[in-house]
Design an enzyme around this catalytic site. Structure first.
Site, PDB file in Angstrom:
ATOM      1  N   LYS A  80       0.840  -1.193   0.000  1.00 31.72           N
ATOM      2  CA  LYS A  80       0.000   0.000   0.000  1.00 31.72           C
ATOM      3  C   LYS A  80       0.875   1.244   0.000  1.00 31.72           C
ATOM      4  O   LYS A  80       1.914   1.279   0.685  1.00 31.72           O
ATOM      5  CB  LYS A  80      -0.874  -0.060   1.255  1.00 31.72           C
ATOM      6  CG  LYS A  80      -1.940   0.998   1.422  1.00 31.72           C
ATOM      7  CD  LYS A  80      -2.777   0.671   2.657  1.00 31.72           C
ATOM      8  CE  LYS A  80      -3.922   1.655   2.886  1.00 31.72           C
ATOM      9  NZ  LYS A  80      -4.758   1.241   4.039  1.00 31.72           N
ATOM     10  N   SER A 156      -9.503   1.008   3.310  1.00 31.56           N
ATOM     11  CA  SER A 156      -8.716   1.864   2.434  1.00 31.56           C
ATOM     12  C   SER A 156      -7.626   1.130   1.663  1.00 31.56           C
ATOM     13  O   SER A 156      -7.029   1.687   0.731  1.00 31.56           O
ATOM     14  CB  SER A 156      -8.069   2.988   3.259  1.00 31.56           C
ATOM     15  OG  SER A 156      -7.151   2.468   4.208  1.00 31.56           O
ATOM     16  N   SER A 180      -9.512  -1.519   7.389  1.00 27.90           N
ATOM     17  CA  SER A 180      -8.961  -1.311   6.048  1.00 27.90           C
ATOM     18  C   SER A 180      -8.184  -2.492   5.480  1.00 27.90           C
ATOM     19  O   SER A 180      -7.787  -2.456   4.322  1.00 27.90           O
ATOM     20  CB  SER A 180      -8.078  -0.064   6.027  1.00 27.90           C
ATOM     21  OG  SER A 180      -8.873   1.098   6.117  1.00 27.90           O
TER      22      SER A 180
END
Length: 463
Positions: A80, A156, A180
């Site tokens: 990420k 996310s 997330s």
């Protein structure tokens, strides 16, 4: 061996170590897959192809020279884009952070996987500043679900879930503050692990909410998930919140099964009434783990409210200077939540922390009688991109916050959770396997048993 991009990571590593595959061939296959599929799913924001190929060639040369290779030798992974990646600015899904100087060193968890031989393919899309459950990024575009690109990947850690599901990387790293890791794992149909708060170091990753931020791995296979988690463990003096605990390997315990474990299904706040896909998934997991026991988990709604307040207050304070100087460069939805948080009374934050600690103590009492708790991960499978509302228990509610309905109470008190995928009614949906603090091994044992029984599996999308 026959190899494709959906081959489990542990098998790839074994074949590379034994000479049945070359690391360069494997890396090239995944880079080609990214070229083909990433325009559809929008998982990667940065591809580090040169770095990956150089590392892969180094692994092949080391093997040819008779040198010992790491346990993840030649296995591709991605992170990420809130993890520092040497040579790239750490975007954290934002426009503003693109102006930062490039990172001169990888994040601690990226370094640990690299040290084990894993090959970094690049940085992954995410919700802006991790304040998101949908994966709809205003600057890089929405992360798209590999099982239906018209639907959300979840946030996310949208790119982490989508890349892992789509066969763009066997392993990925994400973060989880309120859900997330678990929300994208649920919507994209892969396995994810949110470890206990403080188990893994957050060193050189961009923060969201210090009290609640966790980092953890995604995988398509539970053995891969456990292997990655074991290699990520260990204290780090640069992260004061990382517990000074010895590494506790989980990989060797997977085969122990769950026959000795006390397992119960959470009710109350976690009821799936009116949520047919979630209800069916929880029922399938309960059958697979051999339990019909249910109990009311009192106080979860209070814990969720506390998580909202803590997240809002801490994150807005962290971003105050950016809000003052570059407000127009935020996604308006993210900006408005930060602005609201900046005006919260301090007494509300203090009370939220008290409620959080109360719920933590109540949950420890539950774990005196239960080893594992089963709960839904999301109230529904992946919604359509752009969808704003959700029908939930007979009411029309905002979609964005309510994708985290079932994950936030658990995040608030830092419990370890494995998210496991169920495909029983078409699109995947996840179930949470929750354990007491520091018992990630139990979560992974249950996930492995479910995978072995065919109840939970990651399926290749038709891309």
């Amino acid at each position: 061996m026959s190899f494709d991009v959906f081959t489990p990571a542990h098998r790839i590593a074994t074949e590379i170590r034994e000479g049945g595959l070359s690391a360069e061939t494997v890396t090239g296959a995944f880079l080609a897959r990214i070229d083909k599929v990433n325009p559809v799913v929008n998982a990667f924001t940065d591809v580090t192809a040169q770095r990956a190929l150089e590392q892969a060639r180094g692994i092949d040369l080391a093997r040819a020279a008779g040198k010992a290779l790491g346990p993840l030798a030649g296995v591709p992974f991605a992170a990420k884009n809130l993890f520092d990646i040497r040579g790239l600015p750490t975007k954290a899904g934002s426009k503003i952070n693109r102006d930062r100087a490039v990172a001169t060193r990888d994040a601690a968890l990226v370094e640990r996987l690299t040290a084990a031989g894993a090959v970094l393919l690049g940085g992954l899309n995410m919700g802006e500043y991790a304040y998101d459950f949908t994966g709809e990024n205003a600057h890089d575009g929405p992360g798209r679900n590999p099982h239906d690109p018209a639907r959300m990947a979840g946030g996310s850690s949208s790119g982490s879930g989508a890349a892992t599901a789509a066969g763009l990387a066997p392993l990925s790293l994400g973060s989880d503050t309120n859900g997330s890791i678990r929300v994208p794992a649920s919507l994209c149909g892969v396995f994810g692990l949110k470890p206990t708060y403080g188990r893994l170091p957050r060193t050189r990753s961009f923060p969201f909410c210090d009290s609640l931020d966790h980092l953890g791995p995604f995988a398509r296979d539970v053995t891969d998930l456990a292997m990655a988690y074991d290699l990520l463990q260990g204290a780090d003096p640069e992260d004061p919140h990382c517990a000074q605990l010895p590494v506790e390997p989980t990989l060797t315990s997977l085969q122990r099964g769950v026959g000795d474990l006390r397992i119960a299904i959470a009710g109350g706040h976690f009821s799936t009434e009116g949520m047919p896909e979630a209800e069916a998934a929880v029922a399938a997991v309960a059958r697979g783990l051999g339990t019909t026991r249910t109990f009311e988990l009192a106080g979860a709604g209070i814990a969720r409210a506390a998580a909202f307040l803590i997240t809002n207050a801490e994150s807005s304070t962290f971003h105050l200077d950016r809000l003052r100087q570059r407000a127009d460069d935020f996604d308006p939805e993210t900006r408005d939540r930060f602005l609201a948080g900046a005006m919260l009374p301090a007494a509300w934050y203090v009370q939220a922390q008290r409620a959080r600690h109360w719920f933590h103590d109540e949950m420890l009492k539950v774990f005196a009688d239960v080893d594992l708790i089963i709960a839904p991960a999301t109230p529904c499978p992946a919604p359509r991109i752009g969808q704003k509302v959700l029908e939930l228990r007979g009411e029309t509610v905002p979609l964005r916050p309510n994708l985290g309905l079932f994950t936030q109470p658990v995040s608030a008190i830092g419990l370890p959770v494995a998210a496991v995928p169920v495909f029983g009614m078409g699109l995947p949906i996840g179930v949470q396997i929750i354990a007491a603090p520091w018992r990630e091994d139990l979560c992974l044992r249950a996930a492995f048993a479910l995978q072995k029984a065919g109840v939970c599996e990651a399926r290749a999308p038709g891309l």
